[in-house]
Every structure is written in structure tokens, then in C-alpha cells.
Design an enzyme around this catalytic site. Structure first.
Site, PDB file in Angstrom:
ATOM      1  N   GLY A  25      38.235  48.697  37.521  1.00  0.00           N
ATOM      2  CA  GLY A  25      38.539  47.277  37.477  1.00  0.00           C
ATOM      3  C   GLY A  25      39.136  46.854  38.802  1.00  0.00           C
ATOM      4  N   ASP A 133      46.635  39.159  30.278  1.00  0.00           N
ATOM      5  CA  ASP A 133      45.212  39.500  30.420  1.00  0.00           C
ATOM      6  C   ASP A 133      44.648  39.963  29.081  1.00  0.00           C
ATOM      7  OD1 ASP A 133      42.811  39.711  31.789  1.00  0.00           O
ATOM      8  OD2 ASP A 133      43.187  41.761  32.472  1.00  0.00           O
TER       9      ASP A 133
END
Length: 386
Positions: A25, A133
């Protein structure tokens, strides 16, 4: 695609041997690894935004809750590069389950996930932490438990509700409108939970577009289309996704109760068995193919602790591993076990037998009356098909 920096057998951090790469990521790469003592962990090599990642991890390191992925420690290698050592939990992510259900999970499973996500998120908020998130890729299912992971963006709530972090962080499809202004309180997690609930019911997020800017503009100015969503889910999503944070639910628990308070939802959930979801999760896990990195042969020579490392589990994403099913030998498995060369020789032999049989037993006119020509013709046709 760019390869991962570590391969099977590498020891990027003293005491841990990499088994395979799980994913990457914006904050780094995650690997399935085994400690010298035999503990299976998810090892995250932090690369980008180290200050943000490590701040969030350290705030959550000592939190203990069955609905949160446990963070064991943060260590640095001999060059000072940080690694986050996390719980390696078996089971697919909510993202995996949604990918296998393009039209959504259905109201019963959506209500179950909402209730369980609410437990973990409420625990974080009560500890003064906002996740920042929340999305399906960071929500996981394992043996009846729903767990929230990836605290890289989490932040302690400040009295002013505004962050000193200047960069806008989060995932655009689940990002509350006020995030762009640097506002990070629990209301942005409630907004993201409304988006996740919408996606669980429909199979897609409420706002889609061809660019990040287009999606952001929809978050700022458009109301979600709730025409195909039944009550009480529609009302819960509408309020959770209000543009004005003050109009949203004041807590995750109130949002959950607004849905589960409905008689039809409560009755449906009372007969829901997580075992049925475990069966679905197992099937989804079996469909998640290992990444190319996992197919590389291990490097020659001994690497890491004495003795062969345990085989890496198939599938899994970002610290989540799919348990391998007990192997079942189906009919015809002997052919599947042959090498390509052995298969070609077997095909050649079978083709020859078919050609000889057709040549000797068949009949024809003209040049096909000759058995040798018939054999040759059948051989070529059959071998071409094989």
C-alpha cells in the site's frame, strides 16, 4: 508489476523469516513471516509516511480487543528501517467477500458486519482514537469475529477536532467531505461506516467516477442514491453520510442501534449463524490466488532458523491469511499430478492407439481404403486436438 523487495527465506528483520508477500500500500509492504520461535505474524515493512504510520501504530499498540487486529511490536533493522509486527489472522477481508458478491452481501450479513464493526470502532473511539481509513480492505472476518486492522492513519482526537497533519489521508471512496479541511474526529469514521454499509447492501460504493477529483466532488455536493435500499438501512446511511458532521450520529453505537432496533432486522439477525459466513469465507479464501511472488522457488541453501519453514498459507491480504483446506484427492488426480512432458507422452501414446484402431477397423474409399493412410490421417487429427 514491480516485485516485492523480499522473497521467501529472506530475513529483513532479525528473528523473522519471510514466507511470502501479502500485499503493498502507500505505507509499505506486508509479508507473512514466521519468528524463530515459530509464531506466525504479518510483518509490515514501513516505507512511506513513516512518521504518520508509526504514530498511529504506537497509539494503538497496547489496545486489546477481539475486534481489533493486534499489534505486537515495532522494531528496526540494522539500517534503522522500521517494521511493524502484527497478528496474522486467518480469514478474508470484507473486500474479498464483496468482490465475490458483486450485488452485495444481503441485509442479514450487512447487519451482522455493521454490528461487529461497531464493536471494534466503538472501542477505538472510547480510547480516544479515530481510525481515519475505515474501508472493506481493512475489515476482516475470522471464525465468527470481525476485526478492524491497519492503524497507519489512526490519530488521537484533539479538543479542536483538527489535526496538525497537513496531508489529506484516507481512501477517496470512503472519505468524509471535511477531511480535506483537516478535520479528524469520530464523525469521519461514522461517515465511512455509512459508505461501507451502502457497499455491503449494493455491492458498490455510493460515489464512483473516472477520477479522484470527480469522486471527491460527489462527496462534497451529491446525496447518495438510496432508492434501492430498504429501511432502516436507507435512513441510517443517509444520516451517517450527512455533509455536515454535526448532523450525523453522535456515536457509532447509536448508528448500529438505529438499524438493529428495527424488529425485522433484529429478528433476522437473531437466527443468523456466523458458521454460515465461515463457510462462505472459506470458499472465498480458496479463490484468492497467491501473488506471483509466492510462486518463486525458495533460494538455495539454508536460510533462517534450522529446519524447513512451515508452508505459507494460500491467499490472504495485508496480514490476513486464508487457512488451507484439507487436501482431497478427486477422481483423475493422478493425471493432474503428471508433469507437462509426461502429459505430452501420454497424449502421444493414446493418439497412436486411436490411430492404429481406426486404421485397422475402419473402412474407406479411394486412398482412404489403405489402412496406413487412415492411420496417418486419424493420428494427425487426434494429435492436433490433443
Amino acid at each position: 508489476m514491480q516485485g516485492f523487495q523480499y522473497q521467501h527465506g529472506d530475513r529483513p528483520l532479525e528473528g523473522y523469516t519471510v514466507q511470502r508477500a501479502l500485499g503493498r500500500g502507500g505505507f509499505g509492504e506486508v509479508y507473512y513471516a514466521v519468528s524463530d520461535g515459530g509464531r506466525q505474524v504479518a510483518l509490515k515493512a514501513v516505507q512511506g509516511h513513516q512518521q504518520i504510520e508509526l504514530r498511529g501504530v504506537r497509539q494503538c499498540m497496547n489496545l486489546k480487543n477481539p475486534h481489533l487486529v493486534t499489534i505486537f511490536d515495532v522494531k528496526h533493522d540494522d539500517r534503522g528501517r522500521p517494521f511493524v509486527i502484527m497478528e496474522c489472522v486467518s480469514g478474508p477481508s470484507l473486500r474479498d467477500l464483496l468482490d465475490e458478491s458483486p450485488s452485495g452481501l444481503g441485509k442479514q450479513k450487512a447487519a451482522f458486519f455493521l454490528r461487529e464493526i461497531g464493536k471494534g470502532l466503538t472501542f477505538l473511539h472510547d480510547a480516544g482514537i479515530v481510525h481515519r481509513d475505515l474501508k472493506p480492505a481493512n475489515i476482516f472476518y475470522e471464525d465468527g469475529y470481525v476485526k478492524i486492522g491497519d492503524y497507519g492513519l489512526s490519530k488521537a482526537m484533539s479538543p479542536t477536532h483538527y489535526s496538525g497533519q497537513t496531508a489529506t489521508v484516507g481512501t477517496v471512496h470512503y472519505m468524509a467531505p471535511e477531511v480535506g479541511e483537516g478535520c479528524y474526529d469520530r464523525s469521519i469514521d461514522i461517515y465511512a461506516l455509512g459508505v461501507v454499509l451502502y457497499e455491503m447492501l449494493t455491492g458498490h460504493p455510493p460515489y464512483q467516477g473516472s477520477s479522484v477529483s470527480e469522486i471527491l466532488m460527489k462527496h462534497l455536493s451529491s446525496a447518495p442514491d438510496l432508492s434501492g435500499i430498504d429501511e432502516p438501512f436507507a435512513t441510517a446511511i443517509r444520516r451517517a453520510m450527512e455533509k455536515d458532521p454535526s448532523k450525523r450520529y453522535p456515536s457509532v453505537q447509536e448508528m448500529v442501534e438505529a438499524v438493529l432496533g428495527a424488529e425485522q432486522v433484529r429478528s433476522s439477525l437473531s437466527v443468523f449463524s456466523p458458521t454460515s459466513l465461515s463457510v462462505v469465507a472459506g470458499k472465498v479464501g480458496a479463490t484468492i490466488a497467491p501473488r506471483p511472488d509466492a510462486r518463486r522457488a525458495p533460494p538455495p541453501g539454508p536460510r533462517g532458523p534450522t529446519g524447513p519453514p512451515p508452508p505459507p498459507p494460500p491467499g490472504g491480504r495485508l496480514g490476513r491469511e486464508i487457512p488451507a483446506a484439507r487436501p482431497v484427492r478427486p477422481v483423475g488426480a493422478g493425471f493432474d499430478s503428471l508433469t507437462p512432458a509426461q502429459r505430452r507422452w501420454l497424449g502421444l501414446v493414446m493418439t497412436g492407439i486411436a490411430a492404429i484402431g481406426a486404421g485397422l477397423l475402419g473402412r474407406g474409399h479411394g486412398w482412404l481404403g489403405d489402412p496406413a493412410w487412415r492411420m496417418l490421417l486419424v493420428f494427425l487429427m487426434t494429435w492436433g486436438a490433443v
